[in-house]
Design a protein around this motif. Structure first.
Motif, short mmCIF file in Angstrom:
data_model
loop_
_atom_site.label_atom_id
_atom_site.label_comp_id
_atom_site.label_asym_id
_atom_site.label_seq_id
_atom_site.Cartn_x
_atom_site.Cartn_y
_atom_site.Cartn_z
N ASP A 226 0.80 -1.22 0.00
CA ASP A 226 0.00 0.00 0.00
C ASP A 226 0.83 1.27 0.00
OD1 ASP A 226 -2.83 -1.17 0.47
OD2 ASP A 226 -1.62 -2.10 2.03
N VAL A 227 1.99 1.22 0.65
CA VAL A 227 2.83 2.41 0.80
C VAL A 227 4.29 2.02 0.58
CG1 VAL A 227 3.63 4.23 2.38
CG2 VAL A 227 1.24 3.46 2.48
N LEU A 228 5.01 2.87 -0.13
CA LEU A 228 6.46 2.73 -0.29
C LEU A 228 7.12 4.01 0.19
CD1 LEU A 228 9.14 1.53 -1.44
CD2 LEU A 228 8.50 2.59 -3.63
N MET B 89 0.29 -2.04 -6.18
CA MET B 89 -0.60 -0.96 -5.73
C MET B 89 -1.84 -0.86 -6.61
SD MET B 89 1.95 2.14 -4.57
CE MET B 89 2.93 2.02 -3.07
N LYS B 90 -1.66 -1.05 -7.91
CA LYS B 90 -2.79 -1.02 -8.82
C LYS B 90 -3.82 -2.08 -8.45
CE LYS B 90 -0.54 0.86 -12.96
NZ LYS B 90 -0.18 0.58 -14.38
N LYS B 91 -3.35 -3.24 -8.03
CA LYS B 91 -4.26 -4.31 -7.64
C LYS B 91 -5.08 -3.92 -6.41
CE LYS B 91 -1.17 -8.02 -9.26
NZ LYS B 91 -0.32 -9.16 -8.82
N ARG B 92 -4.53 -3.03 -5.58
CA ARG B 92 -5.22 -2.59 -4.36
C ARG B 92 -6.09 -1.36 -4.62
NH1 ARG B 92 -3.22 -6.30 -0.06
NH2 ARG B 92 -2.38 -4.77 1.38
N GLY B 93 -6.08 -0.86 -5.84
CA GLY B 93 -6.85 0.33 -6.16
C GLY B 93 -6.14 1.62 -5.91
N GLY B 94 -4.83 1.55 -5.65
CA GLY B 94 -4.04 2.76 -5.42
C GLY B 94 -3.05 2.59 -4.30
N GLY B 95 -2.37 3.67 -3.97
CA GLY B 95 -1.37 3.62 -2.91
C GLY B 95 -0.66 4.95 -2.79
N ALA B 96 0.43 4.95 -2.03
CA ALA B 96 1.20 6.18 -1.82
C ALA B 96 2.68 5.87 -1.80
CB ALA B 96 0.80 6.85 -0.51
N ILE B 97 3.45 6.72 -2.48
CA ILE B 97 4.90 6.66 -2.44
C ILE B 97 5.40 7.96 -1.84
CG2 ILE B 97 7.02 6.52 -3.82
CD1 ILE B 97 5.40 4.97 -5.93
N VAL B 98 6.26 7.86 -0.84
CA VAL B 98 6.84 9.05 -0.23
C VAL B 98 8.36 8.92 -0.28
CG1 VAL B 98 6.93 10.57 1.77
CG2 VAL B 98 4.87 9.20 1.35
N LEU C 112 1.25 8.54 -12.49
CA LEU C 112 0.51 7.53 -11.74
C LEU C 112 -0.79 8.03 -11.13
CD1 LEU C 112 3.56 5.90 -9.91
CD2 LEU C 112 2.40 5.06 -11.95
N ALA C 113 -1.10 9.32 -11.32
CA ALA C 113 -2.30 9.88 -10.71
C ALA C 113 -3.56 9.15 -11.16
CB ALA C 113 -2.41 11.37 -11.04
N GLY C 114 -3.61 8.73 -12.42
CA GLY C 114 -4.78 8.03 -12.92
C GLY C 114 -5.00 6.67 -12.31
N ASP C 115 -3.95 6.14 -11.68
CA ASP C 115 -4.06 4.85 -10.98
C ASP C 115 -4.29 5.03 -9.48
OD1 ASP C 115 -3.51 3.09 -13.24
OD2 ASP C 115 -1.50 3.98 -13.20
N ASN C 116 -4.58 6.28 -9.07
CA ASN C 116 -4.82 6.60 -7.66
C ASN C 116 -3.58 6.30 -6.81
OD1 ASN C 116 -6.44 7.62 -5.57
ND2 ASN C 116 -7.05 5.56 -4.94
N ILE C 117 -2.41 6.50 -7.40
CA ILE C 117 -1.15 6.36 -6.66
C ILE C 117 -0.55 7.75 -6.50
CG2 ILE C 117 1.18 5.39 -6.66
CD1 ILE C 117 0.05 3.07 -8.36
N LEU D 188 1.83 12.36 4.61
CA LEU D 188 1.74 12.30 3.15
C LEU D 188 1.27 10.93 2.66
CD1 LEU D 188 4.95 14.30 2.18
CD2 LEU D 188 2.56 15.03 1.91
N ALA D 189 1.52 9.89 3.45
CA ALA D 189 1.08 8.54 3.07
C ALA D 189 -0.35 8.24 3.49
CB ALA D 189 2.02 7.50 3.69
N SER D 190 -0.93 9.10 4.31
CA SER D 190 -2.22 8.80 4.92
C SER D 190 -3.39 9.31 4.11
CB SER D 190 -2.28 9.43 6.32
OG SER D 190 -2.47 10.84 6.23
N ASP D 191 -4.59 8.92 4.53
CA ASP D 191 -5.81 9.39 3.89
C ASP D 191 -6.08 10.87 4.18
OD1 ASP D 191 -6.26 6.94 2.77
OD2 ASP D 191 -7.67 6.26 4.31
N SER D 192 -5.32 11.46 5.09
CA SER D 192 -5.45 12.90 5.35
C SER D 192 -4.88 13.72 4.20
CB SER D 192 -4.74 13.27 6.65
OG SER D 192 -5.33 12.63 7.75
N ALA D 193 -4.11 13.06 3.31
CA ALA D 193 -3.46 13.78 2.21
C ALA D 193 -3.91 13.25 0.85
CB ALA D 193 -1.95 13.66 2.34
N THR D 194 -5.18 12.86 0.76
CA THR D 194 -5.64 12.22 -0.47
C THR D 194 -5.67 13.15 -1.68
OG1 THR D 194 -7.93 12.63 0.20
CG2 THR D 194 -7.01 10.44 0.67
#
Length: 256
Positions: free
Chosen positions: A84-86, A128-137, A174-179, A232-238
């Motif tokens: 989910d996060v890298l 991440m695509k398989k999970r519907g998105g993710g975050a890289i920081v 990667l924005a279109g993949d919700n990453i 930045l990795a959290s849902d607070s920064a979607t």
């Protein structure tokens, strides 16, 4: 807990910023994979964070090699079902005049920082695509934004500028993949990286002299950086992607 049932990979996770970041993700409910070259340090860190050995795994290896990133992702998928996060946190910092850098030295910065961002990011995106998105920081650097005369670091700064550029380019791609892809750019943070070119005595004498370099009056801590990474990795920064966040106690505000 903000990251319950999430899986996080932290490179450069054995000490300093990476260790504290891994600890905070664990405390917020995440499963964590940490990476670095020193297997003994990684294993010790993993057990310090999670004595049960169930939710923090250590996977050693040279992050400049694509196979290391593949191994990291494979471990995450096999143990926890995905990624989910890298956090790309590898780094090397040994100040030296530009004319003293050898070709091998320059390459080591590019390997550790640029390849150490590119290859892990490539490896995690399909999962991440398989999970519907993710975050890289990415852990960038103020030195990529502003030259500091007292610490000549052209090779380091150039490599970190590459990490910043990758941040922005991956964010758009990667924005279109919700990453989402973001970076932090710390100033002086008190971590063991300074022991790579100074003795303990020198570190104790030199680091306090940089407190006044920051308008806020003190050097940063690994916890300061870790909290920004978690945000930045959290849902607070979607709705936050493609930024390089100065994390410098006000240094760049004063220099601009």
């Amino acid at each position: 807990m903000k990251f319950e049932n999430k899986t996080v990979i932290v490179t450069g996770g054995g000490t300093g910023i990476g260790k504290k970041t891994a600890q905070r993700f664990f405390e917020e409910g995440a499963n964590v994979i940490i990476n670095g070259r020193r297997e003994d340090v990684l294993n010790q860190t993993a057990l310090e964070i999670d004595p049960s050995g169930k939710r923090v795994l250590a996977v050693s290896g040279d992050i400049s090699l694509p196979e290391t990133s593949k191994k990291l992702v494979q471990a995450a998928v096999e143990a926890f079902g995905g990624v989910d996060v890298l956090v790309n946190n590898t780094g090397k910092f040994v100040p030296a005049p530009m004319l003293e850098h050898t070709p091998e030295d320059l390459q080591s910065y590019l390997d550790t920082i640029v390849k150490g961002t590119f290859y892990p990011s490539q490896a995690v995106v399909p999962e991440m695509k398989k999970r519907g998105g993710g975050a890289i920081v990415n852990t960038g650097s103020m030195w990529a934004l502003q030259a500091v005369e007292s610490t000549p670091s052209s090779a380091y700064s150039a490599a970190m500028a590459g990490r910043h550029a990758l941040t922005r380019n991956m964010a758009v791609e990667l924005a279109g993949d919700n990453i989402r892809v973001n970076a932090v750019a710390p100033a002086v943070v008190e971590t063991p990286i300074y022991n790579s070119f100074m003795t303990e005595k020198e570190v104790a004498e030199v680091l306090p002299t940089f407190n006044a370099f920051h308008p806020i009056g003190r050097n940063g801590t690994p916890a300061d950086v870790a909290e920004a990474i978690l945000f930045l990795a959290s849902d607070s920064a979607t709705w936050v992607t493609g930024i390089v966040m100065p994390l410098d106690g006000g240094v760049t505000a004063r220099l601009r």
